[in-house]
Design an enzyme around this catalytic site. Structure first.
Site, PDB file in Angstrom:
ATOM      1  N   HIS A  55       0.823  -0.810   0.122  1.00 57.77           N
ATOM      2  CA  HIS A  55       0.083   0.081   0.095  1.00 57.77           C
ATOM      3  C   HIS A  55       0.811   1.205   0.049  1.00 57.77           C
ATOM      4  CE1 HIS A  55      -3.233  -2.912   0.792  1.00 57.77           C
ATOM      5  NE2 HIS A  55      -2.642  -2.950   2.049  1.00 57.77           N
ATOM      6  N   HIS A 218      -7.040  -4.325  -1.199  1.00 58.52           N
ATOM      7  CA  HIS A 218      -6.297  -6.093  -1.315  1.00 58.52           C
ATOM      8  C   HIS A 218      -6.290  -6.994  -1.841  1.00 58.52           C
ATOM      9  CE1 HIS A 218      -6.613  -4.511   3.239  1.00 58.52           C
ATOM     10  NE2 HIS A 218      -5.187  -4.924   3.143  1.00 58.52           N
TER      11      HIS A 218
END
Lengths: 332, 250
Positions: A55, A218
């Site tokens: 991320h 995700h």
């Protein structure tokens, strides 16, 4: 799929090594925990976060004055283990306790809860936390009970970090972090799936003419698959969903974030921001701060999310408070 | 005092043995658990639990201390080596419940331990019976154990035996359920017809705990018989045995 990696096994470790030489950070021995080089800062509430890698600049990219003191990196899209999180918490306690910003994903929440108990048992560290849940796309998802915590978490990092840097105690930090979390909404979309280093192929199949709305961070599929649309139409969809959730009165001041998922050029993010601001104008909402860039990514996924944060005077002051980190800088 | 210390040493030995026995069982069942998980989860439960208990075994063998310390060490090892959601659920709960064993293993402390363990799993997993999770095995086991000790006046080993039976029925009960928590919940109705891997591994832990507890109970009874101790004194050794089981519960 072509990637700039060596062995998928070592990608997190090598990423952290690279970060350490580029920024003023320190790694705790034998862990994937990164803290500011002068941690713990005496007399200041420590602010920490963490979660799976992939991320970037979240999480370690927000370490620095005015934001985080520490961040734990798990494997790609996998929560760090509780013992590492506990070490981080203990390493960031400057005597005033530690505040954890946790995104609402099952593994993250459980490991943080366990870590906080460990830190309390082992070091008498006073700990508080917030579980961010800004994603308006889902009630329950693949990995969560309740809404997911996504890009809006960056605003929570900023606000909690500013309060701590300004001298707020643990209770005050918790109060403003919760206030920010309650007043922020995000909705994301994907033009393509991401490719995790381990798997080496897309985590979901998306046709050339298809997009996913309501994705998380995700590589999990979204809530709705539709035909590809124009940037304005996509922005309309995302913004409507966020505004419907926040239910703001005309005249309200907001901060906005158009967040890239890792594979989308700034050119396109600015196009989205242009339309976002038009919509807010039409609704009589006043944008006080607008951010455009890669803040909470999902590896190389193409797509974006839109975040809107409702402001009051206190949140404005904390957002404007100086911060100096690799991923976000605010100057006085 | 020296008797107490000896009791604690026996209890610690029982805890180490419980961890070793469980580690062996999980190594044997590694493939089976992973097969169960691949049907409705992400196919790593067997490998994760095996790695966790191998790590725990190494750590308790090199750790000195009473049963509470060893149980806590086991929990910490699981937390660091298992990861994901299972690390906190199995390991974190063990760590927390270990506090109940500070004064050693007795019938009372093992009931408190089991209840604390269950409570922690419930809080952390935010699940309840019927969601197709480890709680479907754990909850009936803990309730049965408590009732058997407190209401039916069973000896700890007998109570643990009843608890294992309850857990076994609970595991069977998970097969027809639709998962509502965890990775399996994403499959919705497609999760029906599969036995839950978490409930299954929990049953294995309890079965091995029972084995070790029985072994220690028998040993204690023999020693008592040899020493020609009056029956009233038997309570204490049994308490030790219980402790061993409780440790295993986690």
């Amino acid at each position: 799929m072509k990637k700039l990696i060596n062995d998928p096994e070592n990608v997190v470790d090598e990423m952290l090594e690279g970060m350490l030489t580029a920024h003023d950070l320190r790694r705790l021995d034998g862990t994937e925990v990164v803290v500011r080089s002068d941690a713990p800062v005496e007399g200041k509430v420590g602010i920490v976060s963490g979660g799976g890698s992939g991320h970037e600049p979240t999480h370690a990219g927000y370490i620095g004055d005015g934001m985080l003191d520490g961040a734990a990196a798990g494997a790609v899209f996998t929560s760090p283990t509780a013992d590492q999180l506990s070490e981080m918490v203990q390493a960031c306690d400057g005597g005033e306790g530690v505040f954890c910003v946790v995104k609402n994903y099952e593994g993250d929440v459980m490991n943080f809860e366990t870590a906080m108990e460990m830190a309390e048992m082992e070091a008498d560290t006073e700990v508080e936390y917030v579980v961010t849940n800004d994603d308006v796309a889902v009630e329950d998802s693949l990995y969560t009970s309740g809404r997911r915590g996504v890009a809006g978490t960056v605003f929570v990092h900023k606000i909690a970090g500013a309060m701590a840097h300004r001298g707020g105690d643990l209770a005050e930090v918790k109060r403003v972090a919760e206030k920010a979390n309650e007043n922020v909404g995000t909705m994301g979309m994907a033009l393509t799936s991401c490719v995790t280093p381990d798997k080496g192929e897309p985590t979901f199949d998306l046709g050339d003419d298809e997009i996913e709305l309501g994705i998380g961070i995700h590589g999990e599929p979204g809530t709705q698959r539709t035909e590809h649309m124009s940037a304005d139409e996509i922005t309309d969809h995302l913004t409507e969903a966020v505004l419907e959730d926040l239910d703001l009165d005309a005249g309200t001041e907001v901060a906005t974030m158009v967040n890239g998922m890792g594979g989308t050029p700034l050119m396109e993010l600015y196009v989205v921001n242009r339309r976002l601001q038009e919509i807010l104008d039409d609704r009589g909402l006043e944008t006080w701060d607008a951010r455009v860039g890669d803040y909470m990514t999902s590896l190389d996924m193409m797509g974006c999310s839109i975040t809107v944060l409702e402001l009051d005077d206190e949140l404005k002051e904390l957002l404007a408070y100086p911060a100096e980190t690799p991923g976000l800088t605010v100057v006085d | 005092m020296s008797d107490d210390r000896q009791d604690l040493e026996t209890q610690s030995e029982a805890v180490r043995e419980a961890v070793a026995t469980i580690a062996n069982r999980l190594a044997d069942e590694k493939t089976h658990l992973t097969d169960l998980d691949s049907a409705i989860g992400d196919a790593d439960h067997g490998a994760n639990m095996d790695r966790g208990f191998q790590t725990a075994l190494e750590r308790v063998e090199e750790t000195d201390g009473g049963p509470a310390t060893l149980v806590k060490t086991t929990g910490t090892a699981l937390v660091s080596a298992v990861g994901g959601a299972s690390g906190p659920l199995y390991g974190g709960s063990l760590m927390k419940a270990s506090q109940e064993l500070e004064d050693g293993i007795t019938a009372e402390s093992t009931v408190a331990f089991a209840e604390r363990y269950l409570e922690t799993v419930e809080e952390r997993g935010k699940a309840s019976v019927g969601d197709k999770t480890m709680l479907d095995a754990l909850t009936p086991a803990v309730h049965t154990y408590k009732k058997s000790i407190e209401v039916d006046d069973c000896e700890p080993v007998e109570a643990l035996g009843k608890a294992v039976d309850a857990a076994r029925r609970g595991v069977e009960f998970t097969t027809p359920l639709r998962a509502r928590k965890g990775r399996a919940s994403y499959l919705g109705w497609r999760s029906v017809g599969h036995q839950d891997p978490g409930a299954t591994s929990t049953l294995y832990l309890l079965e091995e705990l029972l084995d070790v507890a029985t072994e220690y109970a028998d040993a204690t009874v023999e020693i008592d018989a040899e020493a020609n101790v009056d029956p009233g004194a038997v309570d204490d050794p049994e308490g030790d045995i219980e402790d061993a089981r409780a440790d295993g519960d986690e």
